[in-house]
Design a protein around this motif. Structure first.
Motif, short mmCIF file in Angstrom:
data_model
loop_
_atom_site.label_atom_id
_atom_site.label_comp_id
_atom_site.label_asym_id
_atom_site.label_seq_id
_atom_site.Cartn_x
_atom_site.Cartn_y
_atom_site.Cartn_z
N LYS A 52 0.95 -1.14 0.04
CA LYS A 52 0.12 0.09 0.00
C LYS A 52 0.87 1.30 0.14
O LYS A 52 2.05 1.24 0.18
CB LYS A 52 -1.00 0.10 1.26
N ALA A 53 0.23 2.52 -0.31
CA ALA A 53 1.06 3.55 -0.48
C ALA A 53 1.52 3.84 1.19
O ALA A 53 0.73 3.64 2.24
CB ALA A 53 -0.05 4.85 -0.68
N GLY A 54 2.80 4.40 1.32
CA GLY A 54 3.51 4.59 2.62
C GLY A 54 3.91 3.35 3.18
O GLY A 54 4.87 3.54 3.94
N GLN A 55 3.80 2.35 2.58
CA GLN A 55 4.42 1.07 3.08
C GLN A 55 6.06 0.93 2.40
O GLN A 55 6.02 1.44 1.17
CB GLN A 55 3.91 -0.36 2.95
N ILE A 56 7.16 0.35 3.00
CA ILE A 56 8.47 0.43 2.49
C ILE A 56 8.72 -1.11 2.52
O ILE A 56 8.53 -1.85 3.57
CB ILE A 56 9.44 1.07 3.45
N LEU A 57 8.94 -1.38 1.39
CA LEU A 57 9.53 -2.76 0.98
C LEU A 57 10.88 -2.91 0.84
O LEU A 57 11.23 -2.34 -0.28
CB LEU A 57 8.47 -3.54 0.07
N VAL A 58 11.57 -3.83 1.34
CA VAL A 58 13.17 -3.59 1.06
C VAL A 58 13.51 -5.09 0.67
O VAL A 58 12.90 -6.16 1.45
CB VAL A 58 13.96 -3.43 2.34
N GLY A 59 14.20 -5.35 -0.44
CA GLY A 59 14.54 -6.91 -0.77
C GLY A 59 16.04 -6.87 -0.85
O GLY A 59 16.83 -5.86 -0.55
N PHE A 60 16.77 -8.16 -0.92
CA PHE A 60 17.91 -8.34 -1.00
C PHE A 60 18.23 -9.25 -2.25
O PHE A 60 17.45 -9.81 -2.76
CB PHE A 60 18.39 -9.44 0.17
N ALA A 61 19.44 -8.84 -2.92
CA ALA A 61 20.08 -9.55 -3.93
C ALA A 61 21.19 -10.22 -3.78
O ALA A 61 22.49 -9.40 -3.69
CB ALA A 61 19.82 -8.79 -5.42
N LEU A 62 21.24 -11.58 -3.56
CA LEU A 62 22.75 -12.06 -3.76
C LEU A 62 23.23 -12.28 -5.09
O LEU A 62 22.50 -13.52 -5.42
CB LEU A 62 23.00 -13.34 -2.68
N GLU A 63 24.09 -11.76 -5.84
CA GLU A 63 24.35 -12.28 -7.18
C GLU A 63 25.80 -12.94 -7.27
O GLU A 63 26.68 -12.57 -6.62
CB GLU A 63 24.31 -11.07 -7.88
N THR A 64 26.14 -13.34 -8.39
CA THR A 64 27.44 -14.08 -8.67
C THR A 64 27.98 -13.53 -10.14
O THR A 64 28.90 -13.55 -10.34
CB THR A 64 27.58 -15.67 -8.93
N ASP A 65 26.90 -12.91 -10.99
CA ASP A 65 27.10 -12.21 -12.05
C ASP A 65 26.16 -11.06 -12.40
O ASP A 65 25.06 -11.41 -12.14
CB ASP A 65 27.48 -13.32 -13.24
N ASN A 66 26.56 -10.25 -13.32
CA ASN A 66 25.96 -9.10 -13.81
C ASN A 66 25.04 -8.62 -12.58
O ASN A 66 23.69 -8.52 -12.53
CB ASN A 66 24.64 -9.67 -14.96
N GLU A 67 25.82 -8.25 -11.61
CA GLU A 67 25.00 -7.97 -10.21
C GLU A 67 24.29 -7.05 -10.15
O GLU A 67 23.05 -7.02 -9.78
CB GLU A 67 26.45 -7.65 -9.32
N GLU A 68 24.74 -5.71 -10.71
CA GLU A 68 23.63 -4.65 -10.65
C GLU A 68 22.55 -4.79 -11.75
O GLU A 68 21.34 -4.36 -11.37
CB GLU A 68 24.61 -3.33 -11.01
N ILE A 69 22.77 -5.30 -12.80
CA ILE A 69 21.71 -5.68 -13.74
C ILE A 69 20.64 -6.13 -13.10
O ILE A 69 19.34 -6.01 -13.36
CB ILE A 69 22.34 -5.96 -15.06
N ASN A 70 21.03 -7.37 -12.36
CA ASN A 70 20.02 -8.28 -12.10
C ASN A 70 19.23 -7.51 -10.81
O ASN A 70 18.15 -7.98 -10.38
CB ASN A 70 20.83 -9.61 -11.79
N ALA A 71 20.25 -6.95 -10.04
CA ALA A 71 19.36 -6.29 -8.78
C ALA A 71 18.32 -5.29 -9.22
O ALA A 71 17.33 -5.12 -8.51
CB ALA A 71 20.69 -5.64 -7.91
N ILE A 72 18.63 -4.44 -10.04
CA ILE A 72 17.73 -3.39 -10.54
C ILE A 72 16.45 -4.08 -11.22
O ILE A 72 15.43 -3.69 -10.91
CB ILE A 72 18.32 -2.70 -11.63
N ASP A 73 16.47 -5.24 -11.87
CA ASP A 73 15.64 -5.78 -12.49
C ASP A 73 14.77 -6.32 -11.45
O ASP A 73 13.48 -6.13 -11.52
CB ASP A 73 15.94 -6.86 -13.59
N LYS A 74 15.11 -6.97 -10.46
CA LYS A 74 14.47 -7.55 -9.19
C LYS A 74 13.80 -6.21 -8.38
O LYS A 74 12.64 -6.27 -8.06
CB LYS A 74 15.37 -8.14 -8.31
#
Length: 396
Positions: A312-334
Protein backbone atom coordinates in the motif's frame (compact mmCIF):
# COMPACT_ATOMS: atom_id res chain seq x y z
CA UNK A 1 23.43 3.19 27.35
CA UNK A 2 25.59 4.54 30.14
CA UNK A 3 23.54 4.63 33.34
CA UNK A 4 24.54 6.05 36.71
CA UNK A 5 22.49 4.37 39.42
CA UNK A 6 22.28 6.31 42.67
CA UNK A 7 21.35 4.32 45.78
CA UNK A 8 20.24 5.98 49.01
CA UNK A 9 19.79 4.76 52.56
CA UNK A 10 16.54 2.80 52.50
CA UNK A 11 15.46 -0.75 53.18
CA UNK A 12 14.44 -0.80 49.49
CA UNK A 13 18.15 -0.80 48.63
CA UNK A 14 17.98 -4.59 48.73
CA UNK A 15 16.13 -4.36 45.41
CA UNK A 16 19.12 -2.61 43.86
CA UNK A 17 20.91 -5.89 43.21
CA UNK A 18 18.08 -7.08 40.99
CA UNK A 19 17.82 -3.66 39.37
CA UNK A 20 21.53 -3.63 38.45
CA UNK A 21 21.30 -7.16 37.09
CA UNK A 22 18.32 -6.27 34.89
CA UNK A 23 19.97 -3.09 33.60
CA UNK A 24 23.12 -4.99 32.66
CA UNK A 25 21.07 -7.77 31.08
CA UNK A 26 19.29 -5.14 28.98
CA UNK A 27 22.67 -4.01 27.65
CA UNK A 28 23.36 -0.98 29.84
CA UNK A 29 26.79 -0.03 31.18
CA UNK A 30 26.05 0.67 34.85
CA UNK A 31 28.08 2.62 37.39
CA UNK A 32 26.73 2.71 40.94
CA UNK A 33 27.06 5.65 43.32
CA UNK A 34 25.94 5.03 46.92
CA UNK A 35 25.39 7.25 49.90
CA UNK A 36 27.19 6.17 53.06
CA UNK A 37 23.88 5.16 54.66
CA UNK A 38 23.05 2.95 51.66
CA UNK A 39 26.07 0.75 52.44
CA UNK A 40 24.33 -0.29 55.68
CA UNK A 41 21.60 -1.98 53.62
CA UNK A 42 23.57 -3.56 50.75
CA UNK A 43 27.30 -3.94 50.23
CA UNK A 44 29.28 -2.21 47.48
CA UNK A 45 30.91 -5.57 46.75
CA UNK A 46 27.56 -7.07 45.70
CA UNK A 47 26.80 -4.19 43.37
CA UNK A 48 30.30 -3.97 41.88
CA UNK A 49 30.16 -7.69 41.12
CA UNK A 50 26.80 -7.34 39.35
CA UNK A 51 27.63 -4.10 37.53
CA UNK A 52 31.20 -5.13 36.64
CA UNK A 53 32.30 -1.61 37.63
CA UNK A 54 33.71 -0.18 40.88
CA UNK A 55 31.07 1.22 43.22
CA UNK A 56 31.67 4.81 44.33
CA UNK A 57 30.74 6.13 47.78
CA UNK A 58 33.13 8.96 48.70
CA UNK A 59 34.81 11.82 46.88
CA UNK A 60 38.24 10.75 48.07
CA UNK A 61 40.08 7.42 48.11
CA UNK A 62 42.57 7.74 51.03
CA UNK A 63 44.44 4.56 50.14
CA UNK A 64 45.50 5.88 46.72
CA UNK A 65 45.22 9.62 47.20
CA UNK A 66 42.84 9.74 44.22
CA UNK A 67 39.40 11.30 43.98
CA UNK A 68 36.21 10.33 42.18
CA UNK A 69 35.47 12.99 39.58
CA UNK A 70 31.77 13.72 39.97
CA UNK A 71 31.75 16.06 36.97
CA UNK A 72 33.16 13.44 34.59
CA UNK A 73 30.70 10.86 35.88
CA UNK A 74 27.78 13.23 35.44
CA UNK A 75 28.84 13.92 31.85
CA UNK A 76 29.45 10.21 31.13
CA UNK A 77 25.88 9.21 31.89
CA UNK A 78 23.13 8.94 29.28
CA UNK A 79 20.65 8.46 32.13
CA UNK A 80 20.87 9.00 35.86
CA UNK A 81 18.54 6.85 37.95
CA UNK A 82 18.20 7.30 41.70
CA UNK A 83 16.53 4.25 43.18
CA UNK A 84 15.77 4.09 45.99
CA UNK A 85 15.47 7.85 46.45
CA UNK A 86 15.00 8.61 50.15
CA UNK A 87 13.10 11.61 51.49
CA UNK A 88 16.42 13.07 52.63
CA UNK A 89 18.00 12.81 49.17
CA UNK A 90 14.87 14.19 47.47
CA UNK A 91 15.10 17.24 49.73
CA UNK A 92 18.79 17.71 48.86
CA UNK A 93 18.07 17.36 45.14
CA UNK A 94 15.24 19.87 45.28
CA UNK A 95 17.35 22.44 47.10
CA UNK A 96 20.77 21.92 45.56
CA UNK A 97 22.50 20.67 48.72
CA UNK A 98 25.77 18.95 47.85
CA UNK A 99 27.24 17.12 50.84
CA UNK A 100 28.03 13.72 49.27
CA UNK A 101 29.30 12.24 46.02
CA UNK A 102 25.83 11.24 44.80
CA UNK A 103 24.62 14.85 45.03
CA UNK A 104 27.78 16.06 43.29
CA UNK A 105 27.07 13.73 40.38
CA UNK A 106 23.39 14.75 40.31
CA UNK A 107 24.21 18.46 40.14
CA UNK A 108 26.79 17.78 37.39
CA UNK A 109 24.55 15.57 35.24
CA UNK A 110 23.53 16.83 31.80
CA UNK A 111 21.36 13.78 31.08
CA UNK A 112 17.73 12.94 31.96
CA UNK A 113 17.32 12.13 35.66
CA UNK A 114 14.78 9.60 36.93
CA UNK A 115 14.00 9.01 40.60
CA UNK A 116 12.09 6.21 42.33
CA UNK A 117 11.09 7.28 45.86
CA UNK A 118 11.11 4.86 48.78
CA UNK A 119 9.85 5.85 52.24
CA UNK A 120 7.13 5.27 54.80
CA UNK A 121 3.53 6.32 54.15
CA UNK A 122 3.49 9.44 56.34
CA UNK A 123 6.84 10.62 54.99
CA UNK A 124 5.58 10.17 51.42
CA UNK A 125 2.39 12.12 52.10
CA UNK A 126 4.09 14.93 53.98
CA UNK A 127 3.63 18.32 52.34
CA UNK A 128 7.40 18.93 52.33
CA UNK A 129 8.05 15.70 50.41
CA UNK A 130 5.32 16.41 47.90
CA UNK A 131 6.60 19.94 47.34
CA UNK A 132 10.11 18.60 46.80
CA UNK A 133 8.80 16.14 44.22
CA UNK A 134 6.87 18.90 42.44
CA UNK A 135 10.01 21.01 42.43
CA UNK A 136 12.11 18.19 40.99
CA UNK A 137 9.58 17.59 38.24
CA UNK A 138 9.64 21.31 37.42
CA UNK A 139 13.41 20.86 36.85
CA UNK A 140 12.61 18.17 34.26
CA UNK A 141 13.43 15.23 36.54
CA UNK A 142 11.08 12.27 36.01
CA UNK A 143 9.21 10.57 38.84
CA UNK A 144 8.87 6.78 38.77
CA UNK A 145 5.82 6.51 41.05
CA UNK A 146 6.04 4.34 44.16
CA UNK A 147 3.76 1.37 44.64
CA UNK A 148 1.26 0.69 47.37
CA UNK A 149 1.53 -2.18 49.82
CA UNK A 150 2.98 -3.28 53.13
CA UNK A 151 5.78 -0.99 54.30
CA UNK A 152 8.75 -1.67 56.58
CA UNK A 153 6.99 0.11 59.43
CA UNK A 154 4.06 -2.28 59.21
CA UNK A 155 1.78 0.35 57.72
CA UNK A 156 0.01 -0.29 54.44
CA UNK A 157 -0.09 2.34 51.69
CA UNK A 158 2.00 4.32 49.22
CA UNK A 159 5.74 4.67 49.56
CA UNK A 160 7.14 1.33 48.36
CA UNK A 161 9.80 1.73 45.71
CA UNK A 162 8.63 0.45 42.34
CA UNK A 163 9.77 -3.10 41.65
CA UNK A 164 12.94 -3.46 39.54
CA UNK A 165 10.97 -4.95 36.64
CA UNK A 166 8.58 -1.98 36.75
CA UNK A 167 11.49 0.47 36.73
CA UNK A 168 13.05 -1.27 33.71
CA UNK A 169 9.70 -1.19 31.88
CA UNK A 170 9.25 2.50 32.76
CA UNK A 171 12.72 3.44 31.49
CA UNK A 172 12.30 1.34 28.35
CA UNK A 173 9.03 3.07 27.50
CA UNK A 174 10.54 6.51 28.14
CA UNK A 175 13.62 5.77 26.03
CA UNK A 176 11.59 4.23 23.21
CA UNK A 177 9.46 7.40 22.84
CA UNK A 178 12.55 9.31 21.75
CA UNK A 179 13.85 6.76 19.24
CA UNK A 180 13.52 7.38 15.48
CA UNK A 181 11.43 4.25 14.83
CA UNK A 182 9.20 4.48 17.90
CA UNK A 183 5.82 2.82 17.32
CA UNK A 184 6.76 1.69 13.79
CA UNK A 185 5.72 -1.88 13.05
CA UNK A 186 8.41 -3.70 11.08
CA UNK A 187 8.45 -7.18 9.55
CA UNK A 188 11.82 -8.90 8.92
CA UNK A 189 12.56 -12.29 7.39
CA UNK A 190 15.84 -14.12 7.96
CA UNK A 191 17.64 -17.39 7.39
CA UNK A 192 17.08 -20.20 4.89
CA UNK A 193 14.06 -22.35 4.17
CA UNK A 194 14.21 -26.13 4.14
CA UNK A 195 12.10 -27.97 1.55
CA UNK A 196 11.43 -31.54 2.66
CA UNK A 197 12.27 -34.48 0.39
CA UNK A 198 11.35 -37.09 2.98
CA UNK A 199 11.21 -37.11 6.81
CA UNK A 200 15.03 -37.04 6.92
CA UNK A 201 16.31 -35.03 3.93
CA UNK A 202 15.64 -31.56 2.60
CA UNK A 203 16.72 -29.04 -0.01
CA UNK A 204 18.27 -25.97 1.62
CA UNK A 205 20.97 -23.33 1.31
CA UNK A 206 23.90 -21.98 3.29
CA UNK A 207 22.17 -18.94 4.82
CA UNK A 208 22.89 -18.62 8.55
CA UNK A 209 20.40 -15.81 9.19
CA UNK A 210 23.10 -13.54 10.67
CA UNK A 211 22.28 -10.57 8.45
CA UNK A 212 18.53 -10.73 9.04
CA UNK A 213 18.91 -11.14 12.80
CA UNK A 214 21.31 -8.17 12.90
CA UNK A 215 18.75 -6.05 11.03
CA UNK A 216 15.93 -7.11 13.36
CA UNK A 217 18.04 -6.29 16.43
CA UNK A 218 19.08 -2.89 15.07
CA UNK A 219 15.48 -1.98 14.19
CA UNK A 220 14.39 -2.92 17.72
CA UNK A 221 17.20 -0.80 19.21
CA UNK A 222 15.87 2.12 17.18
CA UNK A 223 12.43 1.72 18.73
CA UNK A 224 10.54 -0.38 16.18
CA UNK A 225 8.07 -3.12 17.08
CA UNK A 226 9.80 -5.95 15.22
CA UNK A 227 8.34 -9.25 14.09
CA UNK A 228 11.06 -11.60 12.84
CA UNK A 229 10.05 -14.55 10.67
CA UNK A 230 13.02 -16.91 10.83
CA UNK A 231 13.77 -20.03 8.88
CA UNK A 232 15.89 -22.76 10.51
CA UNK A 233 18.73 -20.88 12.19
CA UNK A 234 20.89 -21.14 15.29
CA UNK A 235 20.92 -17.36 15.67
CA UNK A 236 19.37 -15.73 18.74
CA UNK A 237 18.05 -12.17 18.89
CA UNK A 238 20.03 -9.89 21.19
CA UNK A 239 17.00 -7.68 21.68
CA UNK A 240 14.38 -9.28 23.91
CA UNK A 241 11.63 -7.16 22.34
CA UNK A 242 11.95 -8.88 18.94
CA UNK A 243 8.95 -11.16 18.37
CA UNK A 244 10.20 -14.30 16.62
CA UNK A 245 8.09 -16.61 14.47
CA UNK A 246 9.87 -19.83 13.49
CA UNK A 247 9.11 -21.45 10.13
CA UNK A 248 10.73 -24.18 8.08
CA UNK A 249 9.52 -24.15 4.47
CA UNK A 250 8.92 -21.45 1.89
CA UNK A 251 5.18 -22.12 2.13
CA UNK A 252 5.24 -21.57 5.90
CA UNK A 253 7.25 -18.36 5.47
CA UNK A 254 4.74 -17.14 2.88
CA UNK A 255 1.81 -17.76 5.24
CA UNK A 256 3.56 -15.97 8.11
CA UNK A 257 4.45 -13.00 5.89
CA UNK A 258 0.89 -12.66 4.57
CA UNK A 259 -0.47 -12.70 8.13
CA UNK A 260 1.88 -9.91 9.28
CA UNK A 261 2.53 -7.77 6.18
CA UNK A 262 -0.65 -5.70 6.09
CA UNK A 263 -0.10 -4.21 9.54
CA UNK A 264 3.59 -3.45 8.97
CA UNK A 265 4.88 -0.06 7.88
CA UNK A 266 8.25 -1.52 6.87
CA UNK A 267 9.14 -4.98 5.58
CA UNK A 268 12.74 -6.15 5.16
CA UNK A 269 12.95 -9.44 3.27
CA UNK A 270 16.45 -10.75 3.93
CA UNK A 271 15.63 -14.48 4.07
CA UNK A 272 17.14 -16.82 1.48
CA UNK A 273 13.89 -18.47 0.39
CA UNK A 274 14.05 -21.62 -1.74
CA UNK A 275 13.04 -21.06 -5.36
CA UNK A 276 12.00 -24.70 -5.81
CA UNK A 277 10.40 -27.39 -3.67
CA UNK A 278 9.75 -31.12 -4.30
CA UNK A 279 6.48 -31.93 -6.10
CA UNK A 280 5.87 -34.79 -3.69
CA UNK A 281 7.29 -35.49 -0.23
CA UNK A 282 7.95 -39.13 0.62
CA UNK A 283 6.21 -40.17 3.82
CA UNK A 284 8.99 -42.62 4.68
CA UNK A 285 12.75 -42.30 4.38
CA UNK A 286 13.83 -42.96 0.79
CA UNK A 287 16.17 -45.95 0.71
CA UNK A 288 19.37 -45.89 -1.30
CA UNK A 289 19.11 -47.86 -4.51
CA UNK A 290 21.51 -48.94 -7.25
CA UNK A 291 19.64 -46.95 -9.87
CA UNK A 292 19.99 -43.19 -10.25
CA UNK A 293 17.44 -41.14 -8.37
CA UNK A 294 15.75 -37.91 -9.44
CA UNK A 295 13.40 -35.47 -7.74
CA UNK A 296 10.72 -33.49 -9.55
CA UNK A 297 10.68 -29.88 -8.41
CA UNK A 298 8.12 -27.09 -8.72
CA UNK A 299 8.54 -23.37 -8.21
CA UNK A 300 7.71 -21.89 -4.85
CA UNK A 301 5.56 -18.78 -4.58
CA UNK A 302 7.71 -15.67 -4.94
CA UNK A 303 7.06 -14.09 -1.53
CA UNK A 304 8.71 -10.77 -2.37
CA UNK A 305 6.68 -10.37 -5.58
CA UNK A 306 3.51 -11.30 -3.71
CA UNK A 307 4.11 -8.65 -1.07
CA UNK A 308 5.14 -6.12 -3.71
CA UNK A 309 1.80 -6.58 -5.46
CA UNK A 310 -0.06 -6.01 -2.19
CA UNK A 311 2.01 -3.06 -0.98
CA UNK A 312 0.00 0.00 0.00
CA UNK A 313 0.97 3.65 -0.27
CA UNK A 314 3.32 4.52 2.58
CA UNK A 315 4.59 0.98 3.12
CA UNK A 316 8.32 0.40 2.62
CA UNK A 317 9.42 -2.89 1.11
CA UNK A 318 13.12 -3.84 1.07
CA UNK A 319 14.60 -6.79 -0.80
CA UNK A 320 18.02 -8.43 -1.04
CA UNK A 321 19.93 -9.65 -4.07
CA UNK A 322 22.86 -12.03 -3.67
CA UNK A 323 24.44 -12.30 -7.09
CA UNK A 324 27.41 -13.98 -8.76
CA UNK A 325 27.31 -12.24 -12.17
CA UNK A 326 25.77 -9.14 -13.79
CA UNK A 327 25.16 -8.03 -10.22
CA UNK A 328 23.74 -4.53 -10.72
CA UNK A 329 21.66 -5.44 -13.77
CA UNK A 330 20.05 -8.36 -11.94
CA UNK A 331 19.48 -6.32 -8.78
CA UNK A 332 17.82 -3.45 -10.64
CA UNK A 333 15.61 -5.90 -12.52
CA UNK A 334 14.50 -7.42 -9.21
CA UNK A 335 13.97 -3.97 -7.66
CA UNK A 336 11.63 -2.90 -10.45
CA UNK A 337 9.77 -6.18 -11.05
CA UNK A 338 8.96 -6.67 -7.39
CA UNK A 339 7.93 -3.09 -6.59
CA UNK A 340 10.63 -2.51 -3.97
CA UNK A 341 11.62 0.79 -2.39
CA UNK A 342 15.26 -0.24 -2.35
CA UNK A 343 17.32 -3.37 -2.77
CA UNK A 344 20.44 -4.45 -0.89
CA UNK A 345 22.94 -5.97 -3.31
CA UNK A 346 25.84 -8.15 -2.33
CA UNK A 347 28.02 -10.38 -4.45
CA UNK A 348 29.64 -13.68 -3.70
CA UNK A 349 32.58 -12.34 -5.70
CA UNK A 350 33.31 -9.74 -3.01
CA UNK A 351 35.65 -10.81 -0.24
CA UNK A 352 33.93 -10.45 3.13
CA UNK A 353 30.41 -10.94 1.73
CA UNK A 354 28.17 -13.98 1.59
CA UNK A 355 26.70 -16.68 3.79
CA UNK A 356 27.80 -17.52 7.34
CA UNK A 357 30.32 -14.66 7.59
CA UNK A 358 30.33 -11.98 10.27
CA UNK A 359 30.97 -9.28 7.66
CA UNK A 360 29.20 -8.09 4.54
CA UNK A 361 29.78 -5.70 1.64
CA UNK A 362 26.67 -4.11 0.19
CA UNK A 363 25.39 -1.62 -2.34
CA UNK A 364 21.96 -0.05 -1.78
CA UNK A 365 20.00 0.81 -4.94
CA UNK A 366 16.76 2.78 -4.54
CA UNK A 367 13.73 3.36 -6.80
CA UNK A 368 15.45 6.31 -8.45
CA UNK A 369 18.40 4.01 -9.22
CA UNK A 370 20.62 5.98 -6.87
CA UNK A 371 23.43 3.70 -5.75
CA UNK A 372 25.30 3.85 -2.46
CA UNK A 373 28.23 1.46 -2.11
CA UNK A 374 29.67 0.62 1.30
CA UNK A 375 32.99 -0.97 2.27
CA UNK A 376 33.25 -4.29 4.07
CA UNK A 377 31.76 -3.92 7.54
CA UNK A 378 30.50 -6.12 10.34
CA UNK A 379 26.94 -7.26 9.80
CA UNK A 380 25.84 -5.17 12.78
CA UNK A 381 27.26 -2.06 11.07
CA UNK A 382 25.68 -3.06 7.75
CA UNK A 383 22.35 -3.44 9.56
CA UNK A 384 22.66 0.13 10.85
CA UNK A 385 23.35 1.41 7.31
CA UNK A 386 20.19 -0.33 6.08
CA UNK A 387 18.16 1.05 9.01
CA UNK A 388 19.41 4.58 8.33
CA UNK A 389 18.16 4.26 4.75
CA UNK A 390 14.76 3.16 6.07
CA UNK A 391 14.62 6.12 8.47
CA UNK A 392 15.50 8.51 5.64
CA UNK A 393 12.63 7.14 3.53
CA UNK A 394 10.16 7.37 6.42
CA UNK A 395 11.14 11.01 6.98
CA UNK A 396 10.70 12.02 3.33
Amino acid sequence: MNIVLGICGSIAAYKSATLVRLLVKAGANVKVVMTTDATNFITPLTLSTLSKNPVLVDYFIPETGEWNNHVELGLWADIMLIAPASANTLAKMANGLCDNLLMGVYLSAKCPVYFAPAMDLDMWKHTATQENIDKLQSFGNVLIPPGSGELASGLHGEGRMAEPEEIIAFLSAEIKKKLPLADKKVLVTAGPTYEAIDPVRFIGNHSSGKMGFAIADELAKLGADVTLIAGPSAQISKQLAVKRINVTSAAEMLDACLQNFEGSQVCVMSAAVADYTPVTIAQQKIKKQDADFSIDLKKTTDILSKLGSQKKAGQILVGFALETDNEEINAIDKLQRKNLDFIVLNSLNDEGAGFKKDTNKITIIDRDLQKTAYPVKSKDEVALDICNKIIALLNK
